[in-house]
Design an enzyme around this catalytic site. Structure first.
Site, PDB file in Angstrom:
ATOM      1  N   HIS A  26       1.065  -1.060   0.033  1.00  0.00           N
ATOM      2  CA  HIS A  26      -0.124  -0.152   0.002  1.00  0.00           C
ATOM      3  C   HIS A  26       0.601   1.097   0.051  1.00  0.00           C
ATOM      4  O   HIS A  26       1.245   1.964   0.992  1.00  0.00           O
ATOM      5  CB  HIS A  26      -0.966  -0.009   1.302  1.00  0.00           C
ATOM      6  CG  HIS A  26      -2.079   0.970   1.014  1.00  0.00           C
ATOM      7  ND1 HIS A  26      -3.309   0.606   1.254  1.00  0.00           N
ATOM      8  CD2 HIS A  26      -1.629   2.454   1.120  1.00  0.00           C
ATOM      9  CE1 HIS A  26      -4.136   1.937   1.124  1.00  0.00           C
ATOM     10  NE2 HIS A  26      -3.301   2.916   0.904  1.00  0.00           N
ATOM     11  N   HIS A  28       1.425   4.796  -2.236  1.00  0.00           N
ATOM     12  CA  HIS A  28       1.121   5.713  -3.238  1.00  0.00           C
ATOM     13  C   HIS A  28       2.203   6.668  -4.037  1.00  0.00           C
ATOM     14  O   HIS A  28       3.129   7.097  -3.288  1.00  0.00           O
ATOM     15  CB  HIS A  28      -0.052   6.716  -2.556  1.00  0.00           C
ATOM     16  CG  HIS A  28      -1.171   6.283  -2.112  1.00  0.00           C
ATOM     17  ND1 HIS A  28      -2.376   6.175  -2.938  1.00  0.00           N
ATOM     18  CD2 HIS A  28      -1.700   5.666  -1.057  1.00  0.00           C
ATOM     19  CE1 HIS A  28      -3.524   5.733  -2.337  1.00  0.00           C
ATOM     20  NE2 HIS A  28      -2.946   5.377  -1.154  1.00  0.00           N
ATOM     21  N   ASP A  30       2.199   9.149  -5.713  1.00  0.00           N
ATOM     22  CA  ASP A  30       2.281  10.820  -5.555  1.00  0.00           C
ATOM     23  C   ASP A  30       2.577  11.403  -4.219  1.00  0.00           C
ATOM     24  O   ASP A  30       2.550  12.308  -3.766  1.00  0.00           O
ATOM     25  CB  ASP A  30       0.751  11.187  -6.156  1.00  0.00           C
ATOM     26  CG  ASP A  30      -0.459  10.554  -5.723  1.00  0.00           C
ATOM     27  OD1 ASP A  30      -0.105   9.589  -5.217  1.00  0.00           O
ATOM     28  OD2 ASP A  30      -1.287  11.384  -6.181  1.00  0.00           O
ATOM     29  N   GLY A 184      -8.927   8.148  -2.276  1.00  0.00           N
ATOM     30  CA  GLY A 184      -9.702   9.464  -1.987  1.00  0.00           C
ATOM     31  C   GLY A 184     -10.533   9.604  -0.850  1.00  0.00           C
ATOM     32  O   GLY A 184     -10.608   8.643  -0.042  1.00  0.00           O
ATOM     33  N   HIS A 211      -9.758   1.055  -0.320  1.00  0.00           N
ATOM     34  CA  HIS A 211      -9.657   1.961   0.784  1.00  0.00           C
ATOM     35  C   HIS A 211     -11.126   2.128   1.469  1.00  0.00           C
ATOM     36  O   HIS A 211     -11.931   2.475   1.043  1.00  0.00           O
ATOM     37  CB  HIS A 211      -9.264   3.500   0.442  1.00  0.00           C
ATOM     38  CG  HIS A 211      -7.925   3.666   0.129  1.00  0.00           C
ATOM     39  ND1 HIS A 211      -7.460   3.188  -1.050  1.00  0.00           N
ATOM     40  CD2 HIS A 211      -6.855   4.363   0.779  1.00  0.00           C
ATOM     41  CE1 HIS A 211      -6.159   3.758  -1.072  1.00  0.00           C
ATOM     42  NE2 HIS A 211      -5.866   4.409   0.005  1.00  0.00           N
ATOM     43  N   GLU A 214     -11.165   3.551   7.179  1.00  0.00           N
ATOM     44  CA  GLU A 214     -10.132   4.747   7.360  1.00  0.00           C
ATOM     45  C   GLU A 214     -11.017   5.917   7.980  1.00  0.00           C
ATOM     46  O   GLU A 214     -10.607   6.219   9.071  1.00  0.00           O
ATOM     47  CB  GLU A 214      -9.397   4.952   6.255  1.00  0.00           C
ATOM     48  CG  GLU A 214      -8.021   5.957   6.509  1.00  0.00           C
ATOM     49  CD  GLU A 214      -7.382   6.296   5.156  1.00  0.00           C
ATOM     50  OE1 GLU A 214      -6.289   6.950   5.423  1.00  0.00           O
ATOM     51  OE2 GLU A 214      -7.594   6.241   4.230  1.00  0.00           O
ATOM     52  N   ASP A 292       1.890   3.568   3.185  1.00  0.00           N
ATOM     53  CA  ASP A 292       0.979   4.328   2.448  1.00  0.00           C
ATOM     54  C   ASP A 292       1.722   5.882   1.854  1.00  0.00           C
ATOM     55  O   ASP A 292       1.510   5.455   0.600  1.00  0.00           O
ATOM     56  CB  ASP A 292       0.068   5.026   3.750  1.00  0.00           C
ATOM     57  CG  ASP A 292      -1.219   5.660   3.316  1.00  0.00           C
ATOM     58  OD1 ASP A 292      -1.575   5.498   2.253  1.00  0.00           O
ATOM     59  OD2 ASP A 292      -1.996   6.332   3.961  1.00  0.00           O
TER      60      ASP A 292
END
Length: 376
Positions: A26, A28, A30, A184, A211, A214, A292
């Site tokens: 997991h 990302h 960006d 998102g 996701h 959370e 993450d």
């Protein structure tokens, strides 16, 4: 005898944890750019950032700081995305991310991102995917790190955009893309709105991770599993609020991608002491420990595992079991995963021996490790 054997295990140190083979499932793209790279790309592209020094930029993107909410946390991506709008920037970021992961002995990496967020300057979605895959391949040639891509739909964007992204994931199946995700803002943006996209993914036998749980309750996880057929859940910290659902995920071995420091940073949990990772692990759920966002959370897998040890009471045996669970949760074909697990279990034993002890052998932990070391 078991107690005596337990004393042969080495102390958990940063050096030991760094040497152990790891996954990052997991992560990302960006949110995992090098800070210096953001500044360098901005200078090359003429992009104005909220700060021009590493210290100022770190503060501007909440690097390592606790945020007011998940939505507040997500504003940091406005900064990184501003410089990730060219093929060269995407290639470099993917390449450097894989190098950084390999440097802490991450053996298998799954990088996720949403191509639609990189089209501001007219890049084609296919060019975006090709650039990221090329960067990852270059890092593999240099370091040997295995990696794949997960394409993300975005919960708060038009569901038809998610369908287009699902089509892209299907087109790249077997070419480096191994899954589809919904990321998102979670609250107010239910996964079921994107069911058409997810159904296209499932119809083409592509993996799904979502996701959920959370920033919203266990009903979000139930929707991800029952409406969208999720094979893994991203975060899932609120799963503990529904015992029936928790047992369902456990019975069906649906893995949880846990990101402890990120969960504290976003306010999903109040602190490490209240994080459910250890409870989930002790209960028998399949969990992995992940970053993450390496930049925004200022972390590595090594740091996250040390948090699990120091703040949550994970023993060395526990950590080794979690590492194996990470490899077992990877979106890889069965035969590939089986071979990878064989190599990983051998490497864990070798690392422990180098640090002064054989592989974990004591008590219930040993039995559990033996089970986890079996087939995927």
């Amino acid at each position: 005898m078991a107690q005596a054997a337990a004393t042969t295990l080495p102390q958990v140190t940063e050096a030991l944890v760094r040497d152990l083979p790891k996954t990052d499932l997991h992560c990302h793209l960006d949110g995992s750019v090098r800070l210096a790279t953001v500044l360098d790309l901005a200078a090359q592209q003429g992009v104005r950032l909220p700060a021009e020094t590493p210290e100022g930029l770190a503060k501007a993107i909440h690097m390592g700081e606790v945020c007011a909410s998940l939505e507040d946390y997500l504003t940091a991506f406005d900064v990184t995305l501003a410089v990730l709008q060219t093929e060269e920037a995407l290639y470099r970021t993917a390449y450097e991310l894989a190098l950084d992961a390999a440097a802490e002995n991450v053996r298998y990496l799954e990088v996720r991102y949403s191509p639609v967020l990189h089209t501001r300057k007219g890049l084609k979605p296919t060019s975006i995917v090709d650039a990221v895959l090329a960067g990852l391949r270059a890092a593999r040639r240099e370091t040997g790190i295995e990696s794949n891509v997960i394409i993300c739909g975005i919960r708060h964007i038009d569901p038809m955009t998610s369908v287009r992204l699902a089509e892209l994931a299907v087109a790249y199946k077997g070419k480096g893309v191994v899954g589809f995700d919904l990321a998102g803002a979670e609250e107010g943006h239910p996964a079921r709105r994107h069911r058409d996209a997810v159904q296209l993914i499932l119809d083409n036998n592509v993996n799904v991770t979502i996701h959920a749980g959370e920033a919203f309750g266990p009903e979000s996880i139930a929707q991800a599993v029952h409406w969208c057929g999720a094979h893994r859940i991203g975060h899932g910290v609120r799963l503990r609020e529904n015992g029936d659902l928790l047992n369902y995920l456990n019975d069906h071995r649906i893995p949880l991608e846990m990101c402890p420091s990120s969960n504290v940073q976003t306010g999903s949990v109040q602190g490490f002491a209240s994080h459910p990772l250890k409870f989930y692990f002790d209960f028998g759920l399949r969990v992995s420990v992940n970053t993450d966002n390496r930049l925004i959370t200022d972390t590595t897998v090594t740091k996250e595992l040390l948090v699990a040890h120091r703040e949550m009471g994970f023993t060395l045996e526990d950590l080794c079991t979690v590492l194996v669970q990470g490899f077992k949760s990877a979106f890889l074909p069965f035969r590939d995963k089986q071979e990878l697990l064989r190599r990983v279990n051998l490497e864990i034993a070798q690392v422990l021996a180098r640090h002064g002890a054989p592989a974990p052998v004591a008590g219930d932990g040993a039995a559990r490790a033996a089970v986890e070391a079996g087939t995927p």
